[in-house]
Motif scaffolding. Structure first.
Motif, PDB file in Angstrom:
ATOM      1  N   GLY A 117       0.776  -1.232   0.000  1.00 32.25           N
ATOM      2  CA  GLY A 117       0.000   0.000   0.000  1.00 32.25           C
ATOM      3  C   GLY A 117       0.803   1.275   0.000  1.00 32.25           C
ATOM      4  O   GLY A 117       0.244   2.362   0.146  1.00 32.25           O
ATOM      5  N   THR A 118       2.113   1.209  -0.194  1.00 31.86           N
ATOM      6  CA  THR A 118       2.937   2.416  -0.190  1.00 31.86           C
ATOM      7  C   THR A 118       3.201   2.957  -1.594  1.00 31.86           C
ATOM      8  O   THR A 118       3.853   3.978  -1.740  1.00 31.86           O
ATOM      9  CB  THR A 118       4.284   2.175   0.524  1.00 31.86           C
ATOM     10  N   ALA A 119       2.676   2.287  -2.614  1.00 30.44           N
ATOM     11  CA  ALA A 119       2.801   2.762  -3.996  1.00 30.44           C
ATOM     12  C   ALA A 119       1.524   2.388  -4.742  1.00 30.44           C
ATOM     13  O   ALA A 119       0.862   1.404  -4.418  1.00 30.44           O
ATOM     14  CB  ALA A 119       4.011   2.144  -4.684  1.00 30.44           C
ATOM     15  N   LEU A 120       1.183   3.181  -5.740  1.00 34.37           N
ATOM     16  CA  LEU A 120       0.028   2.918  -6.588  1.00 34.37           C
ATOM     17  C   LEU A 120       0.520   2.752  -8.017  1.00 34.37           C
ATOM     18  O   LEU A 120       1.271   3.589  -8.522  1.00 34.37           O
ATOM     19  CB  LEU A 120      -0.975   4.069  -6.518  1.00 34.37           C
ATOM     20  N   VAL A 121       0.101   1.664  -8.654  1.00 34.97           N
ATOM     21  CA  VAL A 121       0.499   1.363 -10.025  1.00 34.97           C
ATOM     22  C   VAL A 121      -0.706   1.581 -10.927  1.00 34.97           C
ATOM     23  O   VAL A 121      -1.824   1.151 -10.604  1.00 34.97           O
ATOM     24  CB  VAL A 121       1.012  -0.093 -10.131  1.00 34.97           C
ATOM     25  N   ILE A 122      -0.496   2.248 -12.062  1.00 35.34           N
ATOM     26  CA  ILE A 122      -1.579   2.540 -13.009  1.00 35.34           C
ATOM     27  C   ILE A 122      -1.122   2.179 -14.417  1.00 35.34           C
ATOM     28  O   ILE A 122      -0.016   2.541 -14.824  1.00 35.34           O
ATOM     29  CB  ILE A 122      -1.951   4.039 -12.994  1.00 35.34           C
ATOM     30  N   GLU A 123      -1.986   1.488 -15.161  1.00 37.84           N
ATOM     31  CA  GLU A 123      -1.749   1.276 -16.589  1.00 37.84           C
ATOM     32  C   GLU A 123      -2.956   1.804 -17.349  1.00 37.84           C
ATOM     33  O   GLU A 123      -4.093   1.442 -17.067  1.00 37.84           O
ATOM     34  CB  GLU A 123      -1.554  -0.192 -16.941  1.00 37.84           C
ATOM     35  N   GLY A 124      -2.687   2.673 -18.326  1.00 35.40           N
ATOM     36  CA  GLY A 124      -3.727   3.200 -19.203  1.00 35.40           C
ATOM     37  C   GLY A 124      -3.524   2.664 -20.612  1.00 35.40           C
ATOM     38  O   GLY A 124      -2.392   2.598 -21.100  1.00 35.40           O
ATOM     39  N   ARG A 125      -4.634   2.255 -21.237  1.00 35.78           N
ATOM     40  CA  ARG A 125      -4.583   1.745 -22.617  1.00 35.78           C
ATOM     41  C   ARG A 125      -5.693   2.410 -23.418  1.00 35.78           C
ATOM     42  O   ARG A 125      -6.842   2.432 -22.974  1.00 35.78           O
ATOM     43  CB  ARG A 125      -4.759   0.231 -22.644  1.00 35.78           C
ATOM     44  N   GLY A 126      -5.353   2.940 -24.581  1.00 37.78           N
ATOM     45  CA  GLY A 126      -6.332   3.551 -25.473  1.00 37.78           C
ATOM     46  C   GLY A 126      -6.404   2.767 -26.771  1.00 37.78           C
ATOM     47  O   GLY A 126      -5.371   2.448 -27.362  1.00 37.78           O
ATOM     48  N   TYR A 127      -7.640   2.439 -27.208  1.00 32.61           N
ATOM     49  CA  TYR A 127      -7.855   1.627 -28.411  1.00 32.61           C
ATOM     50  C   TYR A 127      -8.573   2.454 -29.467  1.00 32.61           C
ATOM     51  O   TYR A 127      -9.534   3.171 -29.166  1.00 32.61           O
ATOM     52  CB  TYR A 127      -8.701   0.399 -28.066  1.00 32.61           C
ATOM     53  N   ASP A 128      -8.138   2.320 -30.720  1.00 30.46           N
ATOM     54  CA  ASP A 128      -8.791   3.039 -31.809  1.00 30.46           C
ATOM     55  C   ASP A 128     -10.096   2.344 -32.210  1.00 30.46           C
ATOM     56  O   ASP A 128     -10.489   1.341 -31.602  1.00 30.46           O
ATOM     57  CB  ASP A 128      -7.840   3.204 -33.004  1.00 30.46           C
ATOM     58  N   GLU A 129     -10.765   2.865 -33.249  1.00 28.19           N
ATOM     59  CA  GLU A 129     -12.055   2.326 -33.684  1.00 28.19           C
ATOM     60  C   GLU A 129     -11.989   0.856 -34.068  1.00 28.19           C
ATOM     61  O   GLU A 129     -12.962   0.123 -33.914  1.00 28.19           O
ATOM     62  CB  GLU A 129     -12.589   3.134 -34.875  1.00 28.19           C
ATOM     63  N   ALA A 130     -10.859   0.412 -34.561  1.00 29.50           N
ATOM     64  CA  ALA A 130     -10.691  -0.991 -34.969  1.00 29.50           C
ATOM     65  C   ALA A 130     -10.329  -1.894 -33.783  1.00 29.50           C
ATOM     66  O   ALA A 130     -10.188  -3.103 -33.948  1.00 29.50           O
ATOM     67  CB  ALA A 130      -9.616  -1.095 -36.052  1.00 29.50           C
TER      68      ALA A 130
END
Length: 190
Positions: free
Chosen positions: A73-86
Motif C-alpha cells: 500500500g505504499t505505492a500505486l500502479v496505473i496502466e492506461g490503454r487507449g484503443y482506436d475504432e478498430a
C-alpha cells in the motif's frame, strides 16, 4: 595489527550508515500508507473514452485504466490503454505514484511512447493533479476528479501569460475491483 584495527574501524564507519538506511521504519511506512490511502478510490478497472485534440484533428479512443496498490500500500500502479475504432492499441502508459514522507510530497513516475519522467503530483479534495514542465515556461497540466465511480481527467496546455488550452479529456467509469498488480507473485515455495 594497528593497520588492521584502523581498517576495521573505517569499514564499520562505512557499513553502519548503509545498514541504518536499509532498516524499515514503521512510522515512515505508516505515513506512506496513510498518504496513499487518499488514492484508494482509484483502485480497480475502468473503461470509457479519451479525446485528444491537436492541430491535426481530434482522436477519440476507448480508454481503459487499471490501478492497484503495491509494496503493502505504499505505492500505486496505473496502466492506461487507449484503443482506436478498430480495437487496435493506440496508446499505452504506465505510472507509479508514491509518497515521500521526508519531503511530504507525492511524485509520479510515468512511461509512454518511449518517454519517461518524474512529475509533480498532488492529491486534491476531489481527485488529483499532475503536471509536465515544457520549454519556454509552459506547463501541461492534468486535473482529475474522481467521484461516484467516475474518473474525469482534463489535460491543458498552459503557456506563459496565456489562458489554458484544453487538449485532452479522459472520462472512464469504474467496472469493479481487480487484484492487479499484486496477484500472481512468485511464492517462496513451489
Amino acid at each position: 595489527m594497528r593497520i588492521a584495527l584502523v581498517a576495521a574501524a573505517l569499514l564499520s564507519a562505512a557499513v553502519l550508515p548503509v545498514q541504518a538506511q536499509m532498516r524499515t521504519d514503521p512510522a515512515v511506512i505508516a505515513e506512506q500508507k496513510a498518504a496513499m490511502a487518499k488514492l484508494a478510490k482509484l483502485h480497480g478497472e475502468w473503461r470509457g473514452t479519451a479525446t485528444i485534440t491537436s492541430p491535426a484533428g481530434t482522436i477519440k479512443l476507448v480508454q481503459t485504466e487499471r490501478t492497484g496498490p503495491m509494496l503493502d500500500g505504499t505505492a500505486l500502479v496505473i496502466e492506461g490503454r487507449g484503443y482506436d475504432e478498430a480495437g487496435k492499441l493506440a496508446f499505452n502508459a504506465f505510472a507509479v505514484i508514491s509518497y515521500d514522507a521526508a519531503t511530504d510530497q507525492y511524485a509520479m513516475n510515468s512511461w509512454t511512447d518511449g518517454r519517461t519522467g518524474k512529475f509533480p503530483f498532488a492529491v486534491t479534495d476531489t481527485g488529483f493533479e499532475w503536471s509536465i514542465p515544457v520549454p519556454n515556461g509552459a506547463t501541461i497540466k492534468y486535473v482529475a476528479t474522481v467521484a461516484d465511480g467516475k474518473w474525469t481527467e482534463m489535460g491543458s496546455y498552459v503557456g506563459a501569460g496565456m489562458p489554458p488550452v484544453e487538449f485532452a479529456k479522459l472520462e472512464v467509469a469504474r467496472l469493479g475491483d481487480t487484484d492487479w498488480p499484486a496477484a500472481g507473485f512468485v511464492t517462496a515455495k513451489p
